[in-house]
Write a protein that holds these residues in place. Sequence first.
Motif, PDB file in Angstrom:
ATOM      1  N   VAL A  53      27.194   5.759  25.016  1.00 40.11           N
ATOM      2  CA  VAL A  53      26.459   5.350  26.208  1.00 40.11           C
ATOM      3  C   VAL A  53      25.091   6.018  26.161  1.00 40.11           C
ATOM      4  CG1 VAL A  53      26.451   5.357  28.734  1.00 40.11           C
ATOM      5  CG2 VAL A  53      28.619   5.236  27.498  1.00 40.11           C
ATOM      6  N   LYS A  54      24.064   5.250  26.465  1.00 39.32           N
ATOM      7  CA  LYS A  54      22.710   5.798  26.463  1.00 39.32           C
ATOM      8  C   LYS A  54      22.626   6.967  27.442  1.00 39.32           C
ATOM      9  CE  LYS A  54      17.904   4.497  26.665  1.00 39.32           C
ATOM     10  NZ  LYS A  54      16.952   3.402  26.765  1.00 39.32           N
ATOM     11  N   HIS A  89      22.499  15.377  29.911  1.00 36.41           N
ATOM     12  CA  HIS A  89      23.596  14.452  29.618  1.00 36.41           C
ATOM     13  C   HIS A  89      23.794  14.317  28.108  1.00 36.41           C
ATOM     14  CE1 HIS A  89      25.330  10.258  29.267  1.00 36.41           C
ATOM     15  NE2 HIS A  89      26.274  10.949  29.877  1.00 36.41           N
ATOM     16  N   ALA A  90      22.706  14.169  27.383  1.00 32.30           N
ATOM     17  CA  ALA A  90      22.794  14.057  25.923  1.00 32.30           C
ATOM     18  C   ALA A  90      23.421  15.313  25.332  1.00 32.30           C
ATOM     19  CB  ALA A  90      21.419  13.811  25.324  1.00 32.30           C
ATOM     20  N   ARG A  91      22.984  16.475  25.814  1.00 29.39           N
ATOM     21  CA  ARG A  91      23.528  17.733  25.301  1.00 29.39           C
ATOM     22  C   ARG A  91      25.003  17.892  25.648  1.00 29.39           C
ATOM     23  NH1 ARG A  91      18.361  21.753  26.350  1.00 29.39           N
ATOM     24  NH2 ARG A  91      17.243  21.136  24.455  1.00 29.39           N
ATOM     25  N   GLU A  92      25.403  17.457  26.827  1.00 30.58           N
ATOM     26  CA  GLU A  92      26.822  17.522  27.194  1.00 30.58           C
ATOM     27  C   GLU A  92      27.657  16.655  26.259  1.00 30.58           C
ATOM     28  OE1 GLU A  92      26.762  16.310  31.297  1.00 30.58           O
ATOM     29  OE2 GLU A  92      26.083  18.297  31.989  1.00 30.58           O
ATOM     30  N   GLN A  93      27.142  15.491  25.926  1.00 31.65           N
ATOM     31  CA  GLN A  93      27.849  14.599  25.003  1.00 31.65           C
ATOM     32  C   GLN A  93      27.931  15.225  23.612  1.00 31.65           C
ATOM     33  OE1 GLN A  93      29.522  11.799  26.056  1.00 31.65           O
ATOM     34  NE2 GLN A  93      28.901  12.706  27.987  1.00 31.65           N
ATOM     35  N   ILE A  94      26.838  15.827  23.169  1.00 33.66           N
ATOM     36  CA  ILE A  94      26.825  16.494  21.859  1.00 33.66           C
ATOM     37  C   ILE A  94      27.843  17.631  21.838  1.00 33.66           C
ATOM     38  CG2 ILE A  94      25.430  17.970  20.336  1.00 33.66           C
ATOM     39  CD1 ILE A  94      23.015  16.155  21.177  1.00 33.66           C
ATOM     40  N   ASP A  95      27.894  18.424  22.927  1.00 31.81           N
ATOM     41  CA  ASP A  95      28.858  19.522  23.006  1.00 31.81           C
ATOM     42  C   ASP A  95      30.301  19.008  22.944  1.00 31.81           C
ATOM     43  OD1 ASP A  95      26.747  21.303  23.173  1.00 31.81           O
ATOM     44  OD2 ASP A  95      26.965  21.659  25.328  1.00 31.81           O
ATOM     45  N   ALA A  96      30.570  17.905  23.639  1.00 33.34           N
ATOM     46  CA  ALA A  96      31.911  17.323  23.625  1.00 33.34           C
ATOM     47  C   ALA A  96      32.272  16.831  22.220  1.00 33.34           C
ATOM     48  CB  ALA A  96      32.006  16.185  24.641  1.00 33.34           C
ATOM     49  N   ILE A  97      31.312  16.232  21.550  1.00 29.43           N
ATOM     50  CA  ILE A  97      31.534  15.753  20.181  1.00 29.43           C
ATOM     51  C   ILE A  97      31.776  16.933  19.247  1.00 29.43           C
ATOM     52  CG2 ILE A  97      30.434  14.608  18.205  1.00 29.43           C
ATOM     53  CD1 ILE A  97      29.094  12.761  20.380  1.00 29.43           C
TER      54      ILE A  97
END
Length: 95
Positions: A4-5, A11-19
């Motif tokens: 998701v964009k 938000h991008a950093r949270e997604q990177i951390d989850a990945i």
Amino acid sequence: MNKVKAESLQHAREQIDAIDTALVELIAARQFYVDQTTRFKKTETDLQSPDRMEQIIVNVRAQATQQGLDADFIEQLYREMFKHFIQRELKEFRP
């Protein structure tokens, strides 16, 4: 995985951390199963499994290309993992 964009840098950093968390968990799971294979191998040559490693490289390079990733980069990552896991197996094989 749903991509998701990102709506913000956070938000991008949270997604990177989850990945990153998921990647570490997956590598730990891979290591668990690599450790399991040691029970079935009889010689140090079996630990190396060059044919199996090359088969994996062919597969992950193809998957990388399908995902729009640099196949050389993915191959390099896998070869580093192979080195680490082989060293780990050798310690188990010859204590």
